[in-house]
Design a protein around this motif. Structure first.
Motif, PDB file in Angstrom:
ATOM      1  N   ALA A 175       0.937  -1.486  -0.078  1.00 54.40           N
ATOM      2  CA  ALA A 175      -0.041  -0.209  -0.168  1.00 54.40           C
ATOM      3  C   ALA A 175       1.092   1.295   0.226  1.00 54.40           C
ATOM      4  O   ALA A 175       0.490   2.344   0.113  1.00 54.40           O
ATOM      5  CB  ALA A 175      -0.769  -0.025   0.745  1.00 54.40           C
ATOM      6  N   TRP A 176       2.173   1.472   1.146  1.00 54.28           N
ATOM      7  CA  TRP A 176       3.054   2.212   0.774  1.00 54.28           C
ATOM      8  C   TRP A 176       3.862   2.698  -0.621  1.00 54.28           C
ATOM      9  O   TRP A 176       3.690   3.593  -1.196  1.00 54.28           O
ATOM     10  CB  TRP A 176       3.608   2.494   1.723  1.00 54.28           C
ATOM     11  CG  TRP A 176       4.943   3.313   1.703  1.00 54.28           C
ATOM     12  CD1 TRP A 176       4.421   4.748   2.712  1.00 54.28           C
ATOM     13  CD2 TRP A 176       6.200   3.029   1.692  1.00 54.28           C
ATOM     14  NE1 TRP A 176       5.865   5.005   2.164  1.00 54.28           N
ATOM     15  CE2 TRP A 176       6.687   4.122   1.929  1.00 54.28           C
ATOM     16  CE3 TRP A 176       6.894   1.836   1.152  1.00 54.28           C
ATOM     17  CZ2 TRP A 176       8.192   4.575   1.552  1.00 54.28           C
ATOM     18  CZ3 TRP A 176       7.957   2.074   1.194  1.00 54.28           C
ATOM     19  CH2 TRP A 176       8.890   3.790   1.127  1.00 54.28           C
ATOM     20  N   VAL A 177       4.431   1.146  -1.104  1.00 48.43           N
ATOM     21  CA  VAL A 177       4.725   1.669  -2.555  1.00 48.43           C
ATOM     22  C   VAL A 177       3.757   2.146  -3.601  1.00 48.43           C
ATOM     23  O   VAL A 177       4.259   2.943  -4.521  1.00 48.43           O
ATOM     24  CB  VAL A 177       5.710   0.165  -2.630  1.00 48.43           C
ATOM     25  CG1 VAL A 177       5.925   0.528  -4.436  1.00 48.43           C
ATOM     26  CG2 VAL A 177       7.129  -0.454  -1.831  1.00 48.43           C
ATOM     27  N   ALA A 178       2.832   1.806  -3.814  1.00 46.59           N
ATOM     28  CA  ALA A 178       1.713   2.338  -4.635  1.00 46.59           C
ATOM     29  C   ALA A 178       1.218   3.166  -4.252  1.00 46.59           C
ATOM     30  O   ALA A 178       0.153   3.849  -5.222  1.00 46.59           O
ATOM     31  CB  ALA A 178       0.406   1.084  -4.355  1.00 46.59           C
ATOM     32  N   ASP A 181      -5.030   2.204  -1.512  1.00 43.22           N
ATOM     33  CA  ASP A 181      -4.733   1.183  -0.241  1.00 43.22           C
ATOM     34  C   ASP A 181      -5.616   0.056  -1.078  1.00 43.22           C
ATOM     35  O   ASP A 181      -6.236   0.353  -2.129  1.00 43.22           O
ATOM     36  CB  ASP A 181      -6.151   1.991   0.341  1.00 43.22           C
ATOM     37  CG  ASP A 181      -5.650   2.933   1.263  1.00 43.22           C
ATOM     38  OD1 ASP A 181      -4.772   2.329   2.181  1.00 43.22           O
ATOM     39  OD2 ASP A 181      -5.683   3.882   2.298  1.00 43.22           O
ATOM     40  N   TYR A 182      -5.890  -0.465   0.202  1.00 46.94           N
ATOM     41  CA  TYR A 182      -6.549  -2.253  -0.741  1.00 46.94           C
ATOM     42  C   TYR A 182      -8.272  -1.821  -0.590  1.00 46.94           C
ATOM     43  O   TYR A 182      -8.454  -1.220   0.309  1.00 46.94           O
ATOM     44  CB  TYR A 182      -6.004  -3.400   0.194  1.00 46.94           C
ATOM     45  CG  TYR A 182      -4.732  -4.223  -0.099  1.00 46.94           C
ATOM     46  CD1 TYR A 182      -4.971  -5.209  -0.518  1.00 46.94           C
ATOM     47  CD2 TYR A 182      -3.471  -3.327   0.878  1.00 46.94           C
ATOM     48  CE1 TYR A 182      -3.702  -5.851  -0.338  1.00 46.94           C
ATOM     49  CE2 TYR A 182      -2.550  -3.854   0.320  1.00 46.94           C
ATOM     50  CZ  TYR A 182      -2.332  -5.542   0.254  1.00 46.94           C
ATOM     51  OH  TYR A 182      -0.946  -5.782  -0.100  1.00 46.94           O
ATOM     52  N   LEU A 207      -5.920  -3.104  -5.758  1.00 52.14           N
ATOM     53  CA  LEU A 207      -6.295  -1.745  -5.335  1.00 52.14           C
ATOM     54  C   LEU A 207      -6.970  -0.635  -4.990  1.00 52.14           C
ATOM     55  O   LEU A 207      -7.141  -0.722  -6.714  1.00 52.14           O
ATOM     56  CB  LEU A 207      -3.848  -0.744  -4.697  1.00 52.14           C
ATOM     57  CG  LEU A 207      -3.866  -1.757  -4.351  1.00 52.14           C
ATOM     58  CD1 LEU A 207      -2.305  -0.894  -4.337  1.00 52.14           C
ATOM     59  CD2 LEU A 207      -3.825  -2.638  -3.154  1.00 52.14           C
ATOM     60  N   GLU A 208      -6.807   0.381  -4.521  1.00 49.21           N
ATOM     61  CA  GLU A 208      -7.783   1.771  -5.115  1.00 49.21           C
ATOM     62  C   GLU A 208      -7.560   1.845  -6.565  1.00 49.21           C
ATOM     63  O   GLU A 208      -8.381   2.698  -7.229  1.00 49.21           O
ATOM     64  CB  GLU A 208      -7.561   2.833  -3.891  1.00 49.21           C
ATOM     65  CG  GLU A 208      -8.731   2.269  -2.685  1.00 49.21           C
ATOM     66  CD  GLU A 208      -8.445   3.875  -1.847  1.00 49.21           C
ATOM     67  OE1 GLU A 208      -8.284   4.823  -2.600  1.00 49.21           O
ATOM     68  OE2 GLU A 208      -9.392   3.442  -0.972  1.00 49.21           O
ATOM     69  N   SER A 209      -6.269   1.965  -6.735  1.00 55.32           N
ATOM     70  CA  SER A 209      -5.628   2.239  -7.772  1.00 55.32           C
ATOM     71  C   SER A 209      -6.069   1.380  -9.089  1.00 55.32           C
ATOM     72  O   SER A 209      -5.232   1.851 -10.300  1.00 55.32           O
ATOM     73  CB  SER A 209      -4.134   2.843  -7.715  1.00 55.32           C
ATOM     74  OG  SER A 209      -3.129   1.534  -7.580  1.00 55.32           O
TER      75      SER A 209
END
Length: 329
Positions: A175-178, A181-182, A207-209
């Motif tokens: 989650a931090w690298v991307a 959030d999931y 993830l949200e992205s």
């Protein structure tokens, strides 16, 4: 550094002994008290008396505390430290249940204190360098993040399974690298070592992205593996957090002449680069981030809110593993 923070440490076991060492070496911090009801098995106390419990630690008068005891004791210690006005870093996972974690988050927010969680992998030099390069756009759009965290069973772990102990690392770092959030997870677990808790988990999610994620985590492998692979528009980064190495596999730019291969419209193999960069000890960088947050300086500290979010995702994965039935094909 202008201020000197009085630090207390609860727990000097396998992880706590390293906290003791780093706290003693950290600028702007003085380790003044250690508490552990189990004594000092690794002989790290030095001139300090080993206090019996969290209450005795608080009575010494401390500004910051590190909690490195088994997960089930995190909530009790953290709530007492919050009530006493002590900024606190607890080891991961934040707590044994989501409800306990939420009570911790609320207590530190109410008191205006820094509450942090020791998700140390964020401070691994390979992942820090990876995050910087992703932020600079070197990969372009990110498509997938997969992690493998495998190795033998650590006998020191008794109160949680592999999901909370190890997969929590991968969920937090992903989650931090991307920077996303999931939104969904699905998982399968196995119980092969005769314990009450799972010793292998395979997680897939999104993830949200829109990035797809996969995590393979176990205590059943004779080989130790700590790998994060981020695949994207321009190639793939491979971070080995056991060695701190980061490698980039670029998509190829040379036209393919071989006809049967050239009809394939995917990527081809390009240059492979292993980067050179400073490799500082992750625990020291983590402590610097916590210290800076307490002093009101810019910091990448992992907040209790973030630690709780990671626990929510872990619990969702475990719920998925418990509820899913066999798929008939």
């Amino acid at each position: 550094m202008a201020a000197t923070l009085r630090a207390g440490l609860l727990g000097v076991g396998m992880m706590g002994r390293h906290h003791a060492r780093v706290l003693r070496e950290l600028d702007g911090v003085e380790l003044v008290a250690i508490a552990d009801p189990g004594g000092d098995p690794h002989g790290v106390a030095g001139d300090l008396e080993i206090l019996p419990d969290i209450d005795a630690l608080i009575d010494v008068g401390i500004d910051v505390a590190v909690v490195a005891v088994p997960t089930r004791y995190h909530e009790d210690a953290a709530l007492k430290l919050a009530e006493a006005g002590v900024h606190t870093l607890v080891e991961k996972p934040i707590a044994h249940t989501i409800e306990a974690g939420q009570r911790m988050v609320d207590a530190f927010a109410e008191k205006g204190l820094v509450g942090a969680v020791g998700h140390i992998e964020r401070f691994n030099p390979a992942l820090q360098e990876l995050r910087r390069r992703l932020a600079a756009g070197e990969l372009g759009a990110v498509y997938q993040i997969q992690t493998r965290r495998q190795g033998p069973f650590p006998s020191r772990i008794s109160d949680v399974g592999v999901a909370k102990d190890l997969a929590s690392h991968d969920i937090d770092l992903t989650a931090w690298v991307a920077q996303s959030d999931y939104t969904a997870v699905f998982a399968q677990t196995t119980f092969k070592s005769g314990r009450d808790h799972e010793d292998m988990i395979a997680i897939t999610g999104r993830l949200e992205s829109g990035v797809i994620v996969n995590h393979l985590v176990n205590w059943l492998s004779p080989m130790k593996e700590r790998v994060t692979v981020v695949t994207g528009e321009k190639g793939a980064f491979v971070a080995d957090t056991a060695t701190g190495d980061l490698t980039f596999h670029a998509n190829g730019t040379i036209p393919l002449e071989w006809e049967s291969v050239s009809v394939f419209r995917g990527v081809s193999e390009g240059d492979v680069t292993r980067f050179a960069f400073p490799k500082r000890e992750p625990l020291r960088v983590e402590h610097e981030a916590f210290r800076d947050a307490v002093l009101g300086l810019p910091s990448d500290v992992v907040t209790m809110e973030q630690g709780l979010r990671t626990l929510v995702v872990v619990e969702a994965a475990l719920d998925s593993a418990r509820s899913v039935g066999a798929l008939s094909v």
